[in-house]
Design a protein around this motif. Structure first.
Motif, PDB file in Angstrom:
ATOM      1  N   MET A  84       1.197  -0.835   0.503  1.00 30.83           N
ATOM      2  CA  MET A  84      -0.359   0.187  -0.054  1.00 30.83           C
ATOM      3  C   MET A  84       0.968   1.555   0.039  1.00 30.83           C
ATOM      4  SD  MET A  84      -3.980  -0.956   1.088  1.00 30.83           S
ATOM      5  CE  MET A  84      -4.390  -1.629   1.452  1.00 30.83           C
ATOM      6  N   SER A  85       0.494   2.325  -1.001  1.00 30.89           N
ATOM      7  CA  SER A  85       1.680   3.221  -0.907  1.00 30.89           C
ATOM      8  C   SER A  85       0.874   3.981   0.836  1.00 30.89           C
ATOM      9  CB  SER A  85       0.979   4.486  -1.963  1.00 30.89           C
ATOM     10  OG  SER A  85      -0.601   5.448  -1.541  1.00 30.89           O
ATOM     11  N   GLN A  86       2.117   5.551   0.742  1.00 35.76           N
ATOM     12  CA  GLN A  86       1.522   6.596   1.650  1.00 35.76           C
ATOM     13  C   GLN A  86      -0.274   6.972   2.093  1.00 35.76           C
ATOM     14  OE1 GLN A  86       3.951   9.348   1.009  1.00 35.76           O
ATOM     15  NE2 GLN A  86       5.819   8.327   2.143  1.00 35.76           N
ATOM     16  N   GLU A  87      -0.853   6.690   0.389  1.00 43.96           N
ATOM     17  CA  GLU A  87      -2.029   7.726   0.874  1.00 43.96           C
ATOM     18  C   GLU A  87      -3.073   6.170   1.255  1.00 43.96           C
ATOM     19  OE1 GLU A  87      -2.061   8.822  -2.868  1.00 43.96           O
ATOM     20  OE2 GLU A  87      -1.875  10.982  -2.805  1.00 43.96           O
ATOM     21  N   ASN A  88      -2.327   5.050   1.035  1.00 44.98           N
ATOM     22  CA  ASN A  88      -3.290   4.296   1.601  1.00 44.98           C
ATOM     23  C   ASN A  88      -3.463   3.082   0.438  1.00 44.98           C
ATOM     24  OD1 ASN A  88      -2.312   3.366   3.408  1.00 44.98           O
ATOM     25  ND2 ASN A  88      -4.006   4.114   5.140  1.00 44.98           N
ATOM     26  N   LYS A  89      -3.514   3.780  -0.576  1.00 49.35           N
ATOM     27  CA  LYS A  89      -3.921   3.512  -1.910  1.00 49.35           C
ATOM     28  C   LYS A  89      -3.457   1.337  -2.260  1.00 49.35           C
ATOM     29  CE  LYS A  89      -6.014   7.794  -3.642  1.00 49.35           C
ATOM     30  NZ  LYS A  89      -5.526   8.515  -4.517  1.00 49.35           N
ATOM     31  N   PRO A  90      -3.982   0.691  -3.010  1.00 46.08           N
ATOM     32  CA  PRO A  90      -3.074  -0.410  -2.774  1.00 46.08           C
ATOM     33  C   PRO A  90      -2.455   0.330  -4.262  1.00 46.08           C
ATOM     34  CG  PRO A  90      -5.355  -1.069  -3.154  1.00 46.08           C
ATOM     35  CD  PRO A  90      -5.415   0.160  -2.561  1.00 46.08           C
ATOM     36  N   GLY A  91      -1.259  -0.471  -5.193  1.00 45.19           N
ATOM     37  CA  GLY A  91      -0.793   0.030  -6.387  1.00 45.19           C
ATOM     38  C   GLY A  91      -1.505  -1.021  -6.999  1.00 45.19           C
ATOM     39  N   LEU A  92      -0.930  -0.407  -8.764  1.00 52.44           N
ATOM     40  CA  LEU A  92      -1.887  -0.899  -9.878  1.00 52.44           C
ATOM     41  C   LEU A  92      -0.515  -0.885 -10.712  1.00 52.44           C
ATOM     42  CD1 LEU A  92      -4.730  -0.106 -12.142  1.00 52.44           C
ATOM     43  CD2 LEU A  92      -2.614  -0.044 -12.639  1.00 52.44           C
ATOM     44  N   GLU A  93      -0.108  -1.921 -11.399  1.00 50.50           N
ATOM     45  CA  GLU A  93       0.947  -2.091 -12.297  1.00 50.50           C
ATOM     46  C   GLU A  93       0.257  -2.559 -13.730  1.00 50.50           C
ATOM     47  OE1 GLU A  93       5.383  -3.065 -10.416  1.00 50.50           O
ATOM     48  OE2 GLU A  93       3.404  -3.935  -9.654  1.00 50.50           O
ATOM     49  N   VAL A  94       1.053  -2.607 -14.421  1.00 49.52           N
ATOM     50  CA  VAL A  94       1.024  -3.571 -15.898  1.00 49.52           C
ATOM     51  C   VAL A  94       2.474  -3.912 -16.571  1.00 49.52           C
ATOM     52  CG1 VAL A  94      -0.236  -3.079 -18.631  1.00 49.52           C
ATOM     53  CG2 VAL A  94      -0.633  -0.729 -16.966  1.00 49.52           C
ATOM     54  N   CYS A  95       1.404  -5.224 -16.661  1.00 50.91           N
ATOM     55  CA  CYS A  95       3.493  -5.933 -17.678  1.00 50.91           C
ATOM     56  C   CYS A  95       2.784  -5.851 -19.243  1.00 50.91           C
ATOM     57  CB  CYS A  95       2.999  -7.331 -17.267  1.00 50.91           C
ATOM     58  SG  CYS A  95       4.020  -8.388 -17.709  1.00 50.91           S
ATOM     59  N   LEU A  96       3.516  -5.348 -19.698  1.00 50.58           N
ATOM     60  CA  LEU A  96       3.871  -5.120 -21.422  1.00 50.58           C
ATOM     61  C   LEU A  96       2.985  -6.651 -22.340  1.00 50.58           C
ATOM     62  CD1 LEU A  96       4.110  -1.732 -22.159  1.00 50.58           C
ATOM     63  CD2 LEU A  96       1.417  -2.246 -21.828  1.00 50.58           C
ATOM     64  N   SER A  97       3.942  -7.257 -21.762  1.00 55.08           N
ATOM     65  CA  SER A  97       4.150  -8.917 -22.335  1.00 55.08           C
ATOM     66  C   SER A  97       4.342  -9.785 -21.854  1.00 55.08           C
ATOM     67  CB  SER A  97       5.556  -8.487 -23.285  1.00 55.08           C
ATOM     68  OG  SER A  97       6.540  -9.828 -23.421  1.00 55.08           O
ATOM     69  N   PRO A  98       4.567 -10.830 -21.644  1.00 57.32           N
ATOM     70  CA  PRO A  98       4.596 -11.915 -20.914  1.00 57.32           C
ATOM     71  C   PRO A  98       6.392 -12.720 -21.002  1.00 57.32           C
ATOM     72  CG  PRO A  98       2.332 -12.980 -22.621  1.00 57.32           C
ATOM     73  CD  PRO A  98       3.501 -11.656 -23.028  1.00 57.32           C
ATOM     74  N   ALA A  99       6.547 -11.337 -21.726  1.00 55.88           N
ATOM     75  CA  ALA A  99       7.789 -12.220 -21.713  1.00 55.88           C
ATOM     76  C   ALA A  99       8.736 -10.501 -19.723  1.00 55.88           C
ATOM     77  CB  ALA A  99       9.058 -11.610 -22.608  1.00 55.88           C
ATOM     78  N   LEU A 100       8.128 -10.009 -19.971  1.00 57.50           N
ATOM     79  CA  LEU A 100       7.812  -9.819 -18.108  1.00 57.50           C
ATOM     80  C   LEU A 100       7.931  -9.678 -17.652  1.00 57.50           C
ATOM     81  CD1 LEU A 100       7.604  -6.114 -20.618  1.00 57.50           C
ATOM     82  CD2 LEU A 100       9.910  -6.914 -20.077  1.00 57.50           C
ATOM     83  N   LEU A 101       7.032 -11.146 -17.583  1.00 59.99           N
ATOM     84  CA  LEU A 101       5.894 -11.840 -15.955  1.00 59.99           C
ATOM     85  C   LEU A 101       6.944 -11.872 -14.733  1.00 59.99           C
ATOM     86  CD1 LEU A 101       3.510 -11.308 -15.479  1.00 59.99           C
ATOM     87  CD2 LEU A 101       3.246 -13.684 -15.682  1.00 59.99           C
ATOM     88  N   HIS A 102       8.173 -11.967 -15.243  1.00 56.72           N
ATOM     89  CA  HIS A 102       9.023 -12.442 -14.207  1.00 56.72           C
ATOM     90  C   HIS A 102       9.120 -11.494 -13.117  1.00 56.72           C
ATOM     91  CE1 HIS A 102      12.067 -11.536 -17.410  1.00 56.72           C
ATOM     92  NE2 HIS A 102      12.418 -11.041 -16.486  1.00 56.72           N
ATOM     93  N   LEU A 103       9.239 -10.281 -13.816  1.00 53.54           N
ATOM     94  CA  LEU A 103      10.655  -9.046 -13.476  1.00 53.54           C
ATOM     95  C   LEU A 103       8.998  -8.660 -11.906  1.00 53.54           C
ATOM     96  CD1 LEU A 103      11.125  -6.418 -16.736  1.00 53.54           C
ATOM     97  CD2 LEU A 103      12.077  -7.981 -14.909  1.00 53.54           C
ATOM     98  N   TYR A 104       7.991  -9.411 -12.057  1.00 59.18           N
ATOM     99  CA  TYR A 104       6.929  -8.325 -10.877  1.00 59.18           C
ATOM    100  C   TYR A 104       6.787  -9.588 -10.203  1.00 59.18           C
ATOM    101  CZ  TYR A 104       5.668  -5.493 -14.618  1.00 59.18           C
ATOM    102  OH  TYR A 104       6.048  -3.872 -15.763  1.00 59.18           O
ATOM    103  N   ASP A 105       6.708  -9.307  -8.544  1.00 58.47           N
ATOM    104  CA  ASP A 105       5.911 -10.485  -7.764  1.00 58.47           C
ATOM    105  C   ASP A 105       4.809 -10.372  -7.925  1.00 58.47           C
ATOM    106  OD1 ASP A 105       5.690 -11.007  -5.791  1.00 58.47           O
ATOM    107  OD2 ASP A 105       6.042 -10.112  -4.310  1.00 58.47           O
ATOM    108  N   LEU A 106       4.156 -12.208  -7.744  1.00 61.08           N
ATOM    109  CA  LEU A 106       2.944 -11.883  -8.125  1.00 61.08           C
ATOM    110  C   LEU A 106       1.299 -12.415  -6.858  1.00 61.08           C
ATOM    111  CD1 LEU A 106       3.054 -14.297 -11.775  1.00 61.08           C
ATOM    112  CD2 LEU A 106       2.953 -10.886 -11.358  1.00 61.08           C
ATOM    113  N   SER A 107       2.570 -12.714  -6.057  1.00 61.14           N
ATOM    114  CA  SER A 107       2.370 -13.403  -5.195  1.00 61.14           C
ATOM    115  C   SER A 107       0.710 -12.401  -3.865  1.00 61.14           C
ATOM    116  CB  SER A 107       3.288 -14.083  -3.813  1.00 61.14           C
ATOM    117  OG  SER A 107       3.933 -12.855  -2.814  1.00 61.14           O
ATOM    118  N   GLN A 108       1.187 -11.286  -4.177  1.00 63.07           N
ATOM    119  CA  GLN A 108      -0.200 -10.716  -3.548  1.00 63.07           C
ATOM    120  C   GLN A 108      -0.863  -9.921  -3.928  1.00 63.07           C
ATOM    121  OE1 GLN A 108       1.333 -10.334   0.641  1.00 63.07           O
ATOM    122  NE2 GLN A 108       2.107 -11.148   0.141  1.00 63.07           N
TER     123      GLN A 108
END
Ligand code: MLT
Length: 240
Positions: free
Chosen positions: A1-25
Motif C-alpha cells: 500500500m502507498s502512503q495514501e493507503n491506496k493499493p498499487g496498480l501495475e501493467v505488464c505489457l508482455s508475458p516475456a516481462l512477467l518474471h519482473l513482477y512479484d505476483l504473490s500478493q
C-alpha cells in the motif's frame, strides 16, 4: 500500500516481462482482447459451466474426452487440428454452450494464464466485461497487475488499449507508479473515441481480417457486452 493507503496498480505489457513482477500478493488480470479472454467471458456469460484453459492441443483433446467437454482452440488464429471448435467468441452462443464445459487452448492467452499461477487471484479481463471487472477490482481493493498476453511475447495494441481503459476507470482509487500503466492510459485516451478505427493498424487485426474474422474484432471491442467476472481457480475458470 502507498502512503495514501491506496493499493498499487501495475501493467505488464508482455508475458516475456512477467518474471519482473512479484505476483504473490496481487490480483492478476489476464488480458487477451483478440480473442481468448473475450471468448472466455462470452462462453461464461452464455452459461458455460466452466472453461478449462490448457497449454497444449493434446491436453485439450484428452481432458475433452475425459469430461465429455467441448474442445476448442487455435494456433496462429486457425482452429487447431484435432479440436472441434475455434477461438471465436461468436461460436459460443447460449444455444450451444449453456451448461457445457469448454476446454480451451490458445497461442498466447491460455499460456499467460498458466504463467501467472503464483498470483493471489487470477481474473479475466476484456472490453466485454469492463465495468463489472472494474467494480470487482474496486471492491477487492488489493494490488493489481494488468497482464497483457500480446502476441508471442511481443507487445500488442489491443491488450495495451484495454489496460488503459481499466486504468482510466481505476486511477483515482489505486496508486500508479508504473510507466507501462502511463503508456497504456495515454494510448487509450488518444484512441477511446475511435477504438475500432485505431485498431486497424494492429498486427492481430490484420491477421484476423486475413482469416475472415472481422466480426470477431468488432464484437471484442464492444464494451460491457458480457457482464461477468471470470476467476481462475484450481485449474478452471468460473464466475466469481
Ligand atoms: C491467443 O490466445 O493467442 C488468441 O486469443 C489468438 C486468437 O485466437 O485470436
Amino acid at each position: 500500500m502507498s502512503q495514501e493507503n491506496k493499493p498499487g496498480l501495475e501493467v505488464c505489457l508482455s508475458p516475456a516481462l512477467l518474471h519482473l513482477y512479484d505476483l504473490s500478493q496481487k490480483i492478476v488480470v489476464i488480458i487477451d482482447v483478440l480473442r481468448a479472454t473475450s471468448t472466455i467471458c462470452t462462453a461464461l456469460y452464455h452459461g458455460a459451466s466452466k472453461v478449462i484453459p490448457v497449454d497444449s492441443v493434446e491436453k485439450c483433446m484428452e481432458i475433452g474426452r475425459q469430461l465429455g467437454a467441448v474442445t476448442a482452440g487455435e494456433r496462429d488464429g486457425h482452429i487447431a487440428p484435432g479440436l472441434e471448435h475455434g477461438n471465436s467468441p461468436l461460436e459460443y452462443p447460449a444455444s450451444f454452450i449453456q451448461g457445457k464445459t469448454l476446454v480451451l487452448t490458445t497461442t498466447n492467452g491460455t499460456r499467460l494464464l498458466h504463467m501467472a499461477k503464483d498470483a493471489e487471484e487470477i481474473v479475466i479481463g476484456s472490453f466485454l466485461n469492463l465495468s463489472v471487472l472494474c467494480d470487482y477490482l474496486i471492491r477487492r481493493n488489493k494490488p493489481i497487475l494488468l497482464a497483457c498476453a500480446g502476441w508471442k511475447d511481443r507487445i500488442n495494441l489491443e491488450d495495451t488499449l484495454l489496460a488503459g481503459a481499466i486504468i482510466d476507470r481505476l486511477k483515482s482509487r489505486f496508486d500508479i507508479q508504473c510507466d507501462a500503466a502511463i503508456i497504456a492510459e495515454k494510448l487509450f485516451s488518444a484512441s477511446r473515441k475511435r477504438l475500432l478505427e485505431n485498431m486497424q493498424q494492429a498486427s492481430h487485426f490484420k491477421r484476423l481480417t486475413r482469416h475472415g474474422f472481422q466480426q470477431d474484432i468488432a464484437y471484442c471491442l464492444t464494451i460491457d457486452q458480457a457482464a461477468v467476472v471470470p476467476v481462475y481457480r484450481d485449474g478452471a475458470i468460473e464466475l466469481a
